[in-house]
Each structure stands twice: as structure tokens, then as C-alpha cells.
Design a protein around this motif. Structure first.
Motif, short mmCIF file in Angstrom:
data_model
loop_
_atom_site.label_atom_id
_atom_site.label_comp_id
_atom_site.label_asym_id
_atom_site.label_seq_id
_atom_site.Cartn_x
_atom_site.Cartn_y
_atom_site.Cartn_z
N ASN A 99 -38.58 -9.72 -42.26
CA ASN A 99 -38.71 -9.71 -40.80
C ASN A 99 -38.49 -11.12 -40.26
O ASN A 99 -39.44 -11.82 -39.90
N GLU B 270 -40.08 -12.22 -36.82
CA GLU B 270 -41.51 -12.51 -36.90
C GLU B 270 -41.74 -13.88 -37.56
O GLU B 270 -42.55 -14.68 -37.10
N ARG C 116 -51.28 -8.22 -22.62
CA ARG C 116 -51.88 -8.74 -23.85
C ARG C 116 -52.49 -10.12 -23.61
O ARG C 116 -51.77 -11.10 -23.44
N PHE D 186 -53.82 -12.36 -25.44
CA PHE D 186 -53.50 -13.49 -26.31
C PHE D 186 -52.12 -14.07 -26.01
O PHE D 186 -51.90 -15.27 -26.14
N TRP E 29 -57.06 -15.13 -31.63
CA TRP E 29 -56.89 -13.78 -31.09
C TRP E 29 -55.78 -13.02 -31.81
O TRP E 29 -55.86 -11.81 -32.01
N MET E 30 -54.76 -13.77 -32.18
CA MET E 30 -53.65 -13.14 -32.90
C MET E 30 -54.14 -12.61 -34.24
O MET E 30 -53.73 -11.55 -34.69
N ALA F 187 -57.34 -11.94 -34.97
CA ALA F 187 -58.56 -11.11 -34.85
C ALA F 187 -58.22 -9.65 -35.13
O ALA F 187 -57.11 -9.22 -34.95
N GLY F 188 -59.19 -8.91 -35.59
CA GLY F 188 -58.93 -7.50 -35.85
C GLY F 188 -58.29 -7.33 -37.21
O GLY F 188 -58.48 -6.33 -37.88
N LYS F 189 -57.52 -8.31 -37.63
CA LYS F 189 -57.03 -8.33 -39.00
C LYS F 189 -58.01 -9.13 -39.84
O LYS F 189 -57.85 -9.26 -41.06
N ASN F 190 -59.00 -9.71 -39.16
CA ASN F 190 -60.09 -10.42 -39.86
C ASN F 190 -59.61 -11.47 -40.84
O ASN F 190 -60.17 -11.63 -41.91
N ASN F 191 -58.60 -12.18 -40.45
CA ASN F 191 -58.02 -13.14 -41.38
C ASN F 191 -57.98 -14.51 -40.69
O ASN F 191 -57.01 -14.88 -40.06
#
Lengths: 197, 335
Positions: free
Chosen positions: A37, A40, A113, A115, A166-167, A169-173
Motif C-alpha cells: 500500500n 499509505e 474526522r 484527527f 488519535w490515529m 487510538a482504537g488500535k491500541n498501539n
């Protein structure tokens, strides 16, 4: 150290070093070395480099004062402009590769969004700093006002961390985020302590 | 009825509706390849020659792992005509957090995974609970090749030829009790071989779940292979689920336990961030994730760097097949 840094060629060397990441990314994109990718990878790595050079810029004054290397100040403006350069490339990579340069899509994405909005705010806040980076601007504004304006970079540093956090977050990384946060906290903490002395 | 006609009495198709010749010919080629198939070798060690079949060969076979032959699926939605993603991309760009959170981590780290011997425990509200050895699971039904679109919640997509059979085949065999409403999938959590198990990134083991009717849907695939071979470790070897109309994380990898329950399972991502990852997680362009717009997606490996993203389809394009499962549900709330 001072003598050495004052050499005529050091600015060209720093300029070349500042260009290396974008040159390398360009070559990697051209030769299909950016993985599955590439879009990305480009957006992420230009963001990483913005944050890294921002940390370098913020470390100039603490290093200069602590180790009495006054010559470091010579590179501050150029490195500051590199931060702006990389944040612009980061934004363009997002707007182009992610949004296909559809300005309406970019606009609705900013609204949708948080973030992305915070990242865009960083770009906006850095723009007047880049625009007043030449010597005459300091005269026009007056030293104090110029300095006040350029303290916005501290706000940007914090917002850039929020954007990054924030980017992830939710992926907890958060490992990388915490490394940058620790560096920025140290550099800003030094300033607070120094100012209160 | 009003019949439009022009002077010559012939109804012409507007030029925009004529399929370009190149696409037309390519489709024929693809169909021909599908229809003819190429007879392939027996499934060596795994099935002891039990499974024979034909593979579509619309993609180059990677030739890296044990071949896993299968007949081409015939069910509705089972084989998309879209161009499969290159094996190299599909096997190096993965989310398998047990082996690292970067997309390149799983292919680098998953070689430590021990996939043999392997068994899957079937338990809970079921008349015939028990432990299934992988070899027995492979023999349970004939293997099919399904070419599915895969849509990740992060906004990228692939097209992958999987090998497996409908999960329904196993479910029918183990006879769920009437009280079973959900199926829970528990995946391996081995701290010795999986570097991130023990980290706080997720609450291990990774758990996913489906409602019973979703689990019974013929498109829900119990999967043992991809690209005509057994699954590479990073893709969830030796057995995983593939639920093509849901975001990728609903398709649990390296499954060790299948449990039938009367309660909605507490799934890993839902526990980690319920406001971002719902239980259903059906692909839905109208419901955005806080950090990833779901309106569009980037097809991995498609054209160049500057190719536009494609529009995401409701239920990942499987609406005709699965839309009725969600009739009357508010998919904004039950995302």
C-alpha cells in the motif's frame, strides 16, 4: 564544536540531510519499494518525518544553552522550514493519494474526522510561521511580537501528538506515540523550567 | 406499452452501455479458464489424496506451500470476476496482531506458529461437542475455491481466492441445540510463539462471533487455504473463517475453539472500543469509523499510486446474498 559548526559548508550539509527523506521516498515510490500500500506508506512516513524534524527544531535551544553551542542557532530557521515543507508534503499526499484531490471530499473529511481536523490545524498554525521566517518579517513585526507568534510551534507540537495519538487510538498501539510524547515533554519541560528560573 | 423506435425501426443501445471489446474478451477468457479449470495434484500430506478437484487458475499459483486443490464454487456470490490481488501483497500486508501491529509484522514473525498438530474444540449448546483434528475437518466436506472481496475496516481491500467449505457443513454435523443463537470463535493465544500475546493491545485470546443465521449462511467459509495452497501462517493457518460481507477483523484466524451460545459473544475489538467496532461490523459505506471513512476503499495493488479509490459497496457487494439477514435492523445503531 562551535568552530566546526560555523564552517561555510555546514548549512548545505544540513539542507542535504533535510532533503534526504523526501528524496528517498521519491525513489522508493518510483521503484515500487513501498510495500503493498504505497499511498499509505507515503502519507505515514511524511507524517513521521514532520514529527521527527519538529523534535530536532525544538531541541536546538535546549542543546544550545545547555552545552553552550551558540552556532546551533544557525540551523534553526532552515530546519523550521523543513518542518513546514514536510507537513505540506504530508497534507498533499493525503489530499492527493487518499482523497484524489477532490476538495469537497477533503472538506467533508475534515469535518467528519477529528484527527484529520487536528492535523489540518497544525498545517494552518504553521503557515504564518513559515510566512514570517525571513529577516525583514522580524523587523516588521517587532522582535517581541515575532517571538510570540513563533511560540505557536509549541501548540503545534502538542496538537501533532494529539493527531498521532488519535490515529493510533482504537488500535491500541501507542509505543511510538509515547516515544515522541516523551521527547516533546522533555523539550517543552526544559523551556518551562528555564523560563521560571 | 410505449415502444420507442427510431426511423429504421431498430433500437440502438447507447454507446455507454456497450462493453468494451477488451473487457468482453477478457471476461470470456476468465470464464473459459474457470470452466475448464486445470486439474491439479492431490492435496499432499493434509488430505492423503482424498480431495481432488480443479482450480480456476485466474491467478498465478505461488508454489510456496502445500497445494490444496478445490473445485470452483458455484453458489451465488461465490466467485467474483474481479482480478485477484497478487499473492505477494495478500501475504505480506496483513493484520494479525498476535504477531505485531504493523502490516508487515505478521509475514515477518508468524513463522514461529506451529500449525501441526492442530485441533478445533466444538463446545457449548451443541448435541455433538468434541475435538476435531484438522485432518478430520479437512475431510468433512469437499473443498471449494471461493474468490471473495475482502474489505478491511481501515479502508483497504483485496480480492482473494480462498479454499474451504461453508461453515454450515460443520454446524449441521455438530447439531446445535435450539437454544444456540450465536457462534463464538476463539483463536490461538500462545505467548511462547506470538510476541504480542501478553501485551495490552487487545484482551487475548482474540474472540469473534456471528449470529447463528450468519454462521449458517453458505457464503461464510471455513477456510484452509488460499491461492490453491494451504494458508500461510500470517493469513491464519491452518484454519480460519472468512465472512466476505463483514470487515476483515470479523474473520477470525487460527481458530482453536468454536462455541455455541445463547448470548452475543464479547468479541475482542468490541471489548477494546465498543463505540468503534460493533458486533455486526457489516461493510457499510454509510457508517463511518472515527478514523477511517468507509465511503471509499483502496484496492491493494490496483493500478498506480495515483489511481482513485473505489466506492465501497453495501455489504461489500454481497447485498443480494445477505441483505435479508438484516431486514428491519437499524444498521447505524447495530453497526
Amino acid at each position: 564544536m562551535n568552530q566546526w559548526l560555523l564552517h561555510r559548508s555546514t548549512k548545505s550539509v544540513v539542507f542535504f540531510l533535510g532533503c534526504l527523506p523526501v528524496l528517498w521516498l521519491g525513489v522508493a515510490a518510483w521503484s515500487d519499494q513501498l510495500g503493498a500500500n504505497p499511498a499509505e506508506a507515503l502519507v505515514r512516513s511524511t507524517g513521521d518525518w514532520t514529527l521527527r524534524i519538529l523534535c530536532v527544531v525544538l531541541s536546538i535551544t535546549p542543546l544550545r544553552v545547555t552545552f553552550k553551542i551558540s552556532a546551533l542557532a544557525r540551523f534553526r530557521r532552515m530546519l523550521g522550514l523543513f518542518v513546514y515543507f514536510y507537513v505540506v508534503v504530508h497534507f498533499l499526499a493525503y489530499a492527493w493519494l487518499d482523497m484524489g484531490f477532490e476538495l469537497i471530499d477533503v472538506g467533508s473529511d475534515l469535518a467528519k474526522r477529528p484527527f484529520i481536523f487536528v492535523g489540518f490545524a497544525c498545517l494552518m498554525l504553521l503557515t504564518p510561521l513559515a510566512a514570517t521566517s525571513f529577516s525583514r518579517a522580524i523587523k516588521w513585526l517587532g522582535g517581541d511580537r515575532w517571538q510570540m507568534l513563533h511560540r505557536l510551534v509549541y501548540v503545534v507540537a502538542v496538537l501533532a501528538l494529539v493527531h498521532f495519538f488519535w490515529m493510533r487510538a482504537g488500535k491500541n498501539n501507542f509505543n511510538e506515540v509515547f516515544v515522541y510524547a516523551a521527547i516533546v515533554a522533555m523539550l517543552l519541560g526544559w523551556r518551562i523550567r528555564n523560563a521560571s528560573k | 406499452m410505449l415502444i420507442k423506435s427510431n426511423a429504421s425501426g431498430v433500437e440502438h443501445v447507447p454507446p455507454s452501455e456497450i462493453t468494451p471489446k477488451t473487457i468482453y474478451e477478457d471476461r470470456r477468457g476468465a470464464l473459459k479458464r474457470l470452466a475448464l479449470g486445470v486439474s491439479s495434484g492431490p492435496l499432499a500430506a493434509l488430505s492423503s489424496g482424498h480431495v481432488h478437484g480443479q482450480t480456476s487458475q485466474v491467478y498465478p499459483s505461488p508454489g510456496k506451500l502445500t497445494p490444496l486443490a478445490a473445485r470452483v464454487a458455484t453458489l451465488d456470490g461465490g466467485v467474483t470476476m474481479e482480478k485477484p490481488t497478487a499473492y505477494k501483497d495478500a501475504s505480506t500486508y496483513n493484520n494479525f496482531y498476535e504477531f505485531g501491529t504493523d502490516k508487515a509484522d505478521p509475514s515477518r514473525n508468524a513463522h514461529t506458529l506451529v500449525t501441526s498438530p492442530w485441533s478445533v474444540d466444538v463446545e457449548g449448546l451443541v448435541k455433538r461437542p468434541g475435538r476435531w483434528a484438522l485432518e478430520d475437518l479437512l475431510r468433512l466436506s469437499s473443498l471449494e475455491e471461493r474468490i471473495y472481496r475482502l474489505r478491511c475496516v481501515e479502508g483497504w481491500s483485496m480480492v482473494i481466492p480462498w479454499v474451504g467449505y461453508s461453515l454450515a457443513e460443520l454446524i449441521k454435523r455438530v447439531e446445535p441445540q435450539g437454544s444456540a443463537k450465536f457462534v463464538e470463535f476463539v483463536t490461538l493465544a500462545d505467548a511462547k510463539t506470538m510476541p504480542l500475546v501478553g501485551s495490552r493491545v487487545l484482551d487475548w485470546p482474540y474472540v469473534e462471533g456471528l449470529r447463528m443465521d450468519e454462521a449458517m449462511h453458505p457464503l461464510t467459509l471455513l477456510t484452509f487455504g488460499m491461492y490453491g495452497e494451504v494458508l500461510p501462517n500470517q493469513s491464519g493457518a491452518p484454519v480460519r473463517l472468512v465472512v466476505p460481507w463483514k470487515y476483515g477483523f470479523k474473520s477470525a484466524k487460527s481458530i482453536v475453539k468454536i462455541r455455541f451460545t445463547d448470548r452475543q459473544p464479547a468479541t475482542a475489538w468490541n471489548k477494546a472500543a465498543a463505540n468503534e467496532y460493533g458486533f455486526y461490523s457489516n461493510v457499510n459505506p454509510a457508517v463511518d469509523h472515527p478514523r477511517w471513512s468507509q465511503a471509499t476503499e483502496r484496492r491493494i495493488g490496483e493500478d498506480g499510486l495515483f489511481s482513485k479509490k473505489r466506492k465501497t459497496l453495501m455489504f461489500n457487494g454481497y447485498e443480494n446474498q445477505v441483505g435479508q439477514l438484516y431486514a428491519g435492523m437499524d444498521l447505524k445503531k447495530l453497526y
